[in-house]
Scaffold this motif. Structure first.
Motif, PDB file in Angstrom:
ATOM      1  N   TYR A   1       0.834  -1.211   0.000  1.00 22.21           N
ATOM      2  CA  TYR A   1       0.000   0.000   0.000  1.00 22.21           C
ATOM      3  C   TYR A   1       0.866   1.257   0.000  1.00 22.21           C
ATOM      4  N   VAL A   2       1.832   1.332   0.909  1.00 18.64           N
ATOM      5  CA  VAL A   2       2.690   2.515   1.008  1.00 18.64           C
ATOM      6  C   VAL A   2       3.493   2.709  -0.273  1.00 18.64           C
ATOM      7  N   GLN A   3       3.995   1.613  -0.833  1.00 19.91           N
ATOM      8  CA  GLN A   3       4.769   1.730  -2.070  1.00 19.91           C
ATOM      9  C   GLN A   3       3.903   2.270  -3.204  1.00 19.91           C
ATOM     10  N   SER A   4       2.627   1.887  -3.223  1.00 13.81           N
ATOM     11  CA  SER A   4       1.723   2.398  -4.258  1.00 13.81           C
ATOM     12  C   SER A   4       1.519   3.904  -4.117  1.00 13.81           C
ATOM     13  N   LEU A   5       1.493   4.388  -2.875  1.00 12.13           N
ATOM     14  CA  LEU A   5       1.360   5.832  -2.647  1.00 12.13           C
ATOM     15  C   LEU A   5       2.619   6.565  -3.102  1.00 12.13           C
ATOM     16  N   LEU A   6       3.782   5.984  -2.776  1.00  8.03           N
ATOM     17  CA  LEU A   6       5.046   6.600  -3.187  1.00  8.03           C
ATOM     18  C   LEU A   6       5.184   6.587  -4.705  1.00  8.03           C
ATOM     19  N   ASP A   7       4.737   5.509  -5.342  1.00 13.59           N
ATOM     20  CA  ASP A   7       4.801   5.430  -6.799  1.00 13.59           C
ATOM     21  C   ASP A   7       3.916   6.489  -7.442  1.00 13.59           C
ATOM     22  N   ARG A   8       2.759   6.746  -6.823  1.00 16.40           N
ATOM     23  CA  ARG A   8       1.863   7.794  -7.336  1.00 16.40           C
ATOM     24  C   ARG A   8       2.483   9.170  -7.133  1.00 16.40           C
ATOM     25  N   GLY A   9       3.163   9.341  -5.998  1.00 19.52           N
ATOM     26  CA  GLY A   9       3.854  10.601  -5.742  1.00 19.52           C
ATOM     27  C   GLY A   9       3.473  11.237  -4.423  1.00 19.52           C
ATOM     28  N   ILE A  10       4.418  11.263  -3.476  1.00 18.13           N
ATOM     29  CA  ILE A  10       4.246  11.988  -2.225  1.00 18.13           C
ATOM     30  C   ILE A  10       5.356  13.030  -2.147  1.00 18.13           C
ATOM     31  N   SER A  11       4.979  14.279  -2.082  1.00 15.69           N
ATOM     32  CA  SER A  11       5.953  15.369  -2.016  1.00 15.69           C
ATOM     33  C   SER A  11       6.118  15.810  -0.568  1.00 15.69           C
ATOM     34  N   ALA A  12       7.358  15.709  -0.057  1.00 12.39           N
ATOM     35  CA  ALA A  12       7.617  16.125   1.328  1.00 12.39           C
ATOM     36  C   ALA A  12       7.389  17.624   1.494  1.00 12.39           C
ATOM     37  N   ALA A  13       7.875  18.410   0.539  1.00 13.64           N
ATOM     38  CA  ALA A  13       7.685  19.860   0.620  1.00 13.64           C
ATOM     39  C   ALA A  13       6.208  20.210   0.471  1.00 13.64           C
ATOM     40  N   GLY A  14       5.515  19.487  -0.407  1.00 11.45           N
ATOM     41  CA  GLY A  14       4.083  19.705  -0.584  1.00 11.45           C
ATOM     42  C   GLY A  14       3.310  19.380   0.682  1.00 11.45           C
ATOM     43  N   THR A  15       3.743  18.321   1.378  1.00  6.72           N
ATOM     44  CA  THR A  15       3.095  17.945   2.631  1.00  6.72           C
ATOM     45  C   THR A  15       3.272  19.044   3.668  1.00  6.72           C
ATOM     46  N   GLN A  16       4.451  19.652   3.726  1.00 10.18           N
ATOM     47  CA  GLN A  16       4.681  20.756   4.660  1.00 10.18           C
ATOM     48  C   GLN A  16       3.790  21.949   4.330  1.00 10.18           C
ATOM     49  N   ARG A  17       3.655  22.247   3.045  1.00 16.86           N
ATOM     50  CA  ARG A  17       2.789  23.372   2.659  1.00 16.86           C
ATOM     51  C   ARG A  17       1.337  23.082   3.034  1.00 16.86           C
ATOM     52  N   GLN A  18       0.899  21.853   2.804  1.00 13.14           N
ATOM     53  CA  GLN A  18      -0.463  21.476   3.196  1.00 13.14           C
ATOM     54  C   GLN A  18      -0.639  21.536   4.712  1.00 13.14           C
ATOM     55  N   MET A  19       0.371  21.084   5.450  1.00  8.32           N
ATOM     56  CA  MET A  19       0.286  21.111   6.909  1.00  8.32           C
ATOM     57  C   MET A  19       0.129  22.536   7.420  1.00  8.32           C
ATOM     58  N   LEU A  20       0.868  23.469   6.830  1.00  7.86           N
ATOM     59  CA  LEU A  20       0.749  24.868   7.237  1.00  7.86           C
ATOM     60  C   LEU A  20      -0.632  25.417   6.897  1.00  7.86           C
ATOM     61  N   ALA A  21      -1.185  24.968   5.779  1.00 10.55           N
ATOM     62  CA  ALA A  21      -2.543  25.391   5.422  1.00 10.55           C
ATOM     63  C   ALA A  21      -3.545  24.906   6.462  1.00 10.55           C
TER      64      ALA A  21
END
Length: 309
Positions: free
Chosen positions: A205-225
């Motif tokens: 499951y996790v590998q499928s998410l990483l293959d689709r694309g998880i952006s660390a910087a994007g996650t930080q921007r979303q977290m701040l939002a």
């Protein structure tokens, strides 16, 4: 059984948003919006299939900054630690973009696909986005299902210290192995103790998410939002659409008190799942889909009855 589709993007709110549509094009639409750092594939295909087989059209999207949607790396990135300190001090947070922009992205997708109204189903941050759509564009929403989400009331209990510390730490390095291990640990920490997932299934499951694309910087921007958004309690109380809330008793990221308050604010039906954490384990996916379909079908039946009169 429906399989995933090739990547398709659409221009929405002036950025590229990736989406997938399943089911009969004439069927009522159920829009799935997932949470922090998650691409659309965090919505299991077993759930998509169950909703489609029940006669509905399912739309799922990659939120901005994740998956195959546009990454906003050109935006300045405030210091995360300083923003958290400011939050604790009651000072204003300055996110690269507000959560309302993710709301506008989702509405933009509906516009671009000529979908007048949809049933919204949001998980975690996706629940917050769905709430914002219902509040600010109620004419686009038939019903709302808010799963493991919150009103964003700052007085609500915070994530457990173990989860908070892990999320702030990040992977040990940028190697694929360390990134995979970090996300594996994340899901183990926030997962459902009464509905465990085997290591092999979790890794897939996790590998499928990483293959689709998880952006660390994007996650930080979303977290701040997220941490910069406002308390929606009073606005939720004004909703006139059907709302239901689904939340687990063992959620260490967004404790169940947040779900209870969301249901109280929106005068919503509350479904409490004993032993459910901050995930969608295979064992309870059918039950969650049944609750979604129960509300959606009720709304559609009322619509058909009204049209026949």
């Amino acid at each position: 059984m429906i399989s995933t589709q090739p990547v398709t993007t659409i221009r929405a709110n002036n950025i590229e948003i990736a989406y997938e549509l399943y089911g009969n094009e004439n069927a009522p639409v159920i829009m799935l919006i997932h949470g922090l750092g998650m691409p659309m594939t965090a919505w299991p295909m077993t759930m998509v299939n169950q909703l489609v087989e029940a006669g509905y059209r399912v739309l799922r999207i990659d939120n901005r900054d994740q998956g195959q949607s546009e990454k906003l790396h050109h935006l300045s990135m405030p210091n995360m630690i300083w923003q958290v300190i400011k939050l604790k001090l009651g000072l204003q947070i300055n996110p690269p973009y507000p959560l309302t922009e993710l709301m506008n992205d989702a509405i933009g997708v509906l516009d671009a696909l000529n979908i007048e109204k949809a049933h919204l189903v949001g998980v975690s941050m996706g629940g917050m986005i769905s709430q914002l759509i219902a509040i600010n564009a109620p004419e686009r929403v038939k019903s709302l299902t808010s799963i493991m989400s919150s009103t964003s009331n700052p007085k609500l209990p915070k994530p457990s210290k173990e989860v908070s510390s892990h999320l702030m730490s990040g992977p040990a390095s940028k190697s694929k192995e360390d990134i995979l291990n970090y996300h594996m640990k994340t899901w183990k920490l926030i997962g459902s103790p009464m509905f465990p997932t085997s290591d092999s299934d979790l890794k897939t499951y996790v590998q499928s998410l990483l293959d689709r694309g998880i952006s660390a910087a994007g996650t930080q921007r979303q977290m701040l939002a997220i941490i910069g958004t406002h308390n929606r309690y009073d606005e939720l109380a004004k909703l006139s659409i059907p709302v239901q809330v689904i939340h687990g008793t063992a959620d260490p990221l967004i404790p169940i008190s947040a779900g209870k308050e969301t249901a109280e604010a929106a005068n919503a039906k509350l479904h409490v799942v004993e032993g459910m954490g901050h995930d969608l384990p295979l064992q309870i996916q059918p039950r969650i889909c049944d609750w979604i379909l129960e509300q959606v079908s009720s709304v559609e039946c009322e619509k058909e009855t009204a049209a026949a009169m």
